[in-house]
Design a protein around this motif. Structure first.
Motif, PDB file in Angstrom:
ATOM      1  N   ARG A 151      41.565  37.490  27.043  1.00  0.00           N
ATOM      2  CA  ARG A 151      41.063  37.589  28.411  1.00  0.00           C
ATOM      3  C   ARG A 151      41.646  36.496  29.301  1.00  0.00           C
ATOM      4  NH1 ARG A 151      37.823  34.481  30.624  1.00  0.00           N
ATOM      5  NH2 ARG A 151      37.044  33.649  28.648  1.00  0.00           N
ATOM      6  N   ASP A 152      41.617  35.262  28.825  1.00  0.00           N
ATOM      7  CA  ASP A 152      42.063  34.137  29.649  1.00  0.00           C
ATOM      8  C   ASP A 152      43.579  34.127  29.827  1.00  0.00           C
ATOM      9  OD1 ASP A 152      41.852  31.435  30.917  1.00  0.00           O
ATOM     10  OD2 ASP A 152      42.898  30.825  29.096  1.00  0.00           O
ATOM     11  N   LEU A 153      44.298  34.216  28.733  1.00  0.00           N
ATOM     12  CA  LEU A 153      45.747  34.041  28.782  1.00  0.00           C
ATOM     13  C   LEU A 153      46.467  35.284  29.299  1.00  0.00           C
ATOM     14  CD1 LEU A 153      48.154  32.192  28.051  1.00  0.00           C
ATOM     15  CD2 LEU A 153      48.135  33.236  25.777  1.00  0.00           C
ATOM     16  N   VAL A 154      46.092  36.435  28.779  1.00  0.00           N
ATOM     17  CA  VAL A 154      46.853  37.655  29.081  1.00  0.00           C
ATOM     18  C   VAL A 154      46.381  38.326  30.368  1.00  0.00           C
ATOM     19  CG1 VAL A 154      47.535  39.911  28.201  1.00  0.00           C
ATOM     20  CG2 VAL A 154      47.296  37.990  26.631  1.00  0.00           C
ATOM     21  N   VAL A 155      45.061  38.485  30.505  1.00  0.00           N
ATOM     22  CA  VAL A 155      44.539  39.213  31.667  1.00  0.00           C
ATOM     23  C   VAL A 155      44.462  38.312  32.893  1.00  0.00           C
ATOM     24  CG1 VAL A 155      42.613  40.553  32.568  1.00  0.00           C
ATOM     25  CG2 VAL A 155      43.262  40.780  30.170  1.00  0.00           C
ATOM     26  N   GLU A 156      43.726  37.214  32.783  1.00  0.00           N
ATOM     27  CA  GLU A 156      43.458  36.401  33.962  1.00  0.00           C
ATOM     28  C   GLU A 156      44.659  35.569  34.393  1.00  0.00           C
ATOM     29  OE1 GLU A 156      38.645  35.979  33.168  1.00  0.00           O
ATOM     30  OE2 GLU A 156      39.915  34.186  33.099  1.00  0.00           O
ATOM     31  N   ARG A 157      45.366  34.966  33.439  1.00  0.00           N
ATOM     32  CA  ARG A 157      46.538  34.168  33.806  1.00  0.00           C
ATOM     33  C   ARG A 157      47.823  34.974  33.812  1.00  0.00           C
ATOM     34  NH1 ARG A 157      46.832  28.750  30.553  1.00  0.00           N
ATOM     35  NH2 ARG A 157      45.356  29.559  29.033  1.00  0.00           N
ATOM     36  N   GLY A 158      47.743  36.228  33.351  1.00  0.00           N
ATOM     37  CA  GLY A 158      48.902  37.116  33.429  1.00  0.00           C
ATOM     38  C   GLY A 158      50.096  36.615  32.652  1.00  0.00           C
ATOM     39  N   ALA A 159      49.868  36.210  31.395  1.00  0.00           N
ATOM     40  CA  ALA A 159      50.972  35.668  30.596  1.00  0.00           C
ATOM     41  C   ALA A 159      52.111  36.668  30.428  1.00  0.00           C
ATOM     42  CB  ALA A 159      50.445  35.246  29.226  1.00  0.00           C
ATOM     43  N   ALA A 160      51.787  37.960  30.429  1.00  0.00           N
ATOM     44  CA  ALA A 160      52.829  38.985  30.324  1.00  0.00           C
ATOM     45  C   ALA A 160      53.584  39.164  31.626  1.00  0.00           C
ATOM     46  CB  ALA A 160      52.211  40.314  29.895  1.00  0.00           C
ATOM     47  N   GLY A 161      53.054  38.579  32.704  1.00  0.00           N
ATOM     48  CA  GLY A 161      53.641  38.742  34.027  1.00  0.00           C
ATOM     49  C   GLY A 161      52.830  39.734  34.839  1.00  0.00           C
ATOM     50  N   LEU A 162      52.245  39.287  35.943  1.00  0.00           N
ATOM     51  CA  LEU A 162      51.425  40.177  36.755  1.00  0.00           C
ATOM     52  C   LEU A 162      52.189  41.404  37.258  1.00  0.00           C
ATOM     53  CD1 LEU A 162      49.256  37.651  38.818  1.00  0.00           C
ATOM     54  CD2 LEU A 162      48.477  39.220  37.032  1.00  0.00           C
ATOM     55  N   PRO A 163      53.474  41.299  37.607  1.00  0.00           N
ATOM     56  CA  PRO A 163      54.194  42.503  38.041  1.00  0.00           C
ATOM     57  C   PRO A 163      54.276  43.576  36.957  1.00  0.00           C
ATOM     58  CG  PRO A 163      55.373  40.548  38.758  1.00  0.00           C
ATOM     59  CD  PRO A 163      54.291  40.084  37.817  1.00  0.00           C
ATOM     60  N   LYS A 164      54.171  43.163  35.706  1.00  0.00           N
ATOM     61  CA  LYS A 164      54.239  44.112  34.593  1.00  0.00           C
ATOM     62  C   LYS A 164      52.918  44.847  34.395  1.00  0.00           C
ATOM     63  CE  LYS A 164      55.640  44.010  29.691  1.00  0.00           C
ATOM     64  NZ  LYS A 164      56.092  43.108  28.618  1.00  0.00           N
ATOM     65  N   ILE A 165      51.798  44.231  34.797  1.00  0.00           N
ATOM     66  CA  ILE A 165      50.480  44.822  34.624  1.00  0.00           C
ATOM     67  C   ILE A 165      50.180  45.736  35.809  1.00  0.00           C
ATOM     68  CG2 ILE A 165      48.034  44.346  34.252  1.00  0.00           C
ATOM     69  CD1 ILE A 165      48.837  41.558  33.257  1.00  0.00           C
ATOM     70  N   GLN A 166      49.718  46.946  35.529  1.00  0.00           N
ATOM     71  CA  GLN A 166      49.565  47.965  36.571  1.00  0.00           C
ATOM     72  C   GLN A 166      48.109  48.278  36.891  1.00  0.00           C
ATOM     73  OE1 GLN A 166      52.421  48.865  38.084  1.00  0.00           O
ATOM     74  NE2 GLN A 166      53.311  47.393  36.668  1.00  0.00           N
ATOM     75  N   SER A 167      47.228  47.333  36.667  1.00  0.00           N
ATOM     76  CA  SER A 167      45.800  47.553  36.913  1.00  0.00           C
ATOM     77  C   SER A 167      45.413  47.129  38.324  1.00  0.00           C
ATOM     78  CB  SER A 167      44.965  46.767  35.907  1.00  0.00           C
ATOM     79  OG  SER A 167      45.078  45.368  36.147  1.00  0.00           O
ATOM     80  N   VAL A 168      44.210  47.508  38.733  1.00  0.00           N
ATOM     81  CA  VAL A 168      43.667  47.070  40.018  1.00  0.00           C
ATOM     82  C   VAL A 168      43.467  45.555  40.017  1.00  0.00           C
ATOM     83  CG1 VAL A 168      41.651  47.222  41.532  1.00  0.00           C
ATOM     84  CG2 VAL A 168      42.595  49.299  40.490  1.00  0.00           C
ATOM     85  N   PHE A 169      43.004  45.005  38.890  1.00  0.00           N
ATOM     86  CA  PHE A 169      42.824  43.558  38.781  1.00  0.00           C
ATOM     87  C   PHE A 169      44.136  42.834  39.066  1.00  0.00           C
ATOM     88  CE2 PHE A 169      43.072  39.603  36.422  1.00  0.00           C
ATOM     89  CZ  PHE A 169      41.865  38.981  36.722  1.00  0.00           C
ATOM     90  N   ALA A 170      45.219  43.263  38.420  1.00  0.00           N
ATOM     91  CA  ALA A 170      46.519  42.620  38.627  1.00  0.00           C
ATOM     92  C   ALA A 170      47.016  42.845  40.047  1.00  0.00           C
ATOM     93  CB  ALA A 170      47.533  43.156  37.619  1.00  0.00           C
TER      94      ALA A 170
END
Length: 413
Positions: free
Chosen positions: A252-271
């Protein structure tokens, strides 16, 4: 211009022949270039071929060595990846529940490149079979080669292949699940249960099945999930589940909230909210609002007299809108929704803007990440929300026009 977008007349037979062929040739060229310039397990830039798959294979090795809890320990898992691929190689976190250790361990019996090829080709075959079966639901005959061309030209296929990811399997399980839902609920339940390796996708689908009264499929899914859990406990021990639970906060902290994968790569409303400058609390609020709105609309859709294909497609698209964590390669799982909506449209006619929305959703996996990177514009989430809204609005209009005329999804399984 707006009238052409509304009617979708711009997407004529000639464009449907030429544009997918161009996209497929682009994908083939990209794959050929990567393979021709590769050096063993690495591409020309020193990244492992199939990037993300490298850590799946390493997790399998850790499991085979008697340490199924190791992938959930980020430091141990990174050390294992670097031991296999070098100190400067890309590293990835393991965020799957213990169910996914089974295919990882099975594939780890093979050398890396053979395992990668087997994984991608086998799941790609399942993906194509599912889409061909879905399109056979259409009363209008569509040649199989056209379905295969469109299925392979879908840009999410190239993204999924580049990452060595599981999008093909997710798409196939969704497709087979909805195909079997009416006539073979046990098979549908099994297909849906097997999706448990993606727990972040587990909100919209159960809601749809409950509202639709598919209790037998839900019961079979629950039974299959119980068997899968017992099997994982037997094979990998309770410590793997303890490690998974302890790792959830890191995910939750590293991948979702801090976007370790890169926010442009995540396609959710949160990102999307984060890309637009929102803080974490505001992004969660936006995700919660969209999730609640989407689920409410999905409940209406599944209680309505809409065609089963519209209901299934709505559930698939809603899956992406109700999770804070979905990536561009996950968009491969949109393909069954496209097939269902195309089948329905060919048989009964496409509603306003539907063909244009489908075209936009078809190409967005190619454009979403670069546009988000360059402009901080989350076109992926916007496109998915637009498509879902059109599914619901067109279903509403169709219910008014054809009250009582909804047709069940005709299973070919």
């Amino acid at each position: 211009m707006w009238e052409k977008l509304r009617s979708g007349d711009w997407l004529d037979a000639e464009r449907l022949r030429v544009y997918p062929a161009m996209l497929l040739l682009l994908a083939i060229g990209c794959i050929a270039a990567v393979l021709m310039t590769a050096n063993g397990r690495f591409d020309v830039n020193g990244h492992p071929l199939g990037t993300d798959f490298s850590q799946v294979w390493v997790a399998g090795l850790e499991t085979l060595r008697g340490h199924p809890e190791a992938p959930f320990d980020l430091e141990r898992h990174i050390a294992a990846q670097r031991a296999e691929f070098g100190a400067d190689s890309d590293v990835f976190g393991w965020h799957y529940p213990p169910y996914f250790l089974a295919p990882a361990a099975a594939l780890a019996h093979l050398p890396y490149l053979e395992a990668l090829a087997l994984w991608q080709m086998a799941t790609l075959a399942l993906y194509l079979v599912a889409l061909l079966a879905l399109m056979r639901c259409a009363a209008t005959n569509v040649e199989g080669w056209r379905v295969v061309l469109l299925a392979l030209a879908f840009p999410a296929v190239l993204v999924n292949l580049g990452h060595g990811q599981n999008g093909f399997l997710t798409a196939a399980l969704l497709g087979f699940g909805f195909l079997a839902l009416e006539r073979r609920p046990a098979l549908a339940g099994l297909a849906f249960a097997l999706l448990a390796y993606k727990p972040q996708f587990a909100l919209a689908l159960p809601v749809a099945l409950m509202v639709g009264g598919h209790w037998r499929a839900l019961a079979f899914a629950a039974a299959a999930l119980a068997v899968m859990t017992l099997a994982s406990l037997s094979l990998f021990g309770a410590e793997s589940w303890v490690a998974f639970a302890q790792n959830l906060d890191v995910t939750r902290d590293l991948v979702v909230e801090r976007g370790a994968a890169g926010l442009p790569k995540i396609q959710s409303v949160f990102a999307a909210a984060r890309l637009l400058g929102a803080d974490i609390s505001t992004a969660y609020a936006a995700q919660t609002l969209v999730t609640a709105t989407t689920l409410a609309a999905l409940v209406w859709l599944w209680r309505s007299g809409a065609d089963d294909r519209a209901k299934a497609a709505g559930a698939i698209v809603a899956t992406f809108l109700t999770t804070p964590y979905c990536l561009d390669y996950d968009m491969t799982a949109l393909a069954p929704a496209f097939a269902l909506l195309a089948s329905l449209g060919l048989e009964r006619g496409f509603g306003p803007y539907m063909k244009s929305a489908l075209a936009a959703a078809f190409v967005i996996p190619l454009a979403a990440r670069p546009i988000a990177t360059a402009l901080s514009l989350p076109l992926g989430a916007i496109t998915l929300a637009t498509l879902f809204a059109l599914i619901v609005s067109n279903a509403r209009d169709a219910c008014f026009r054809h009250a009582g005329a909804a047709a069940p999804l005709r299973s070919t399984l």
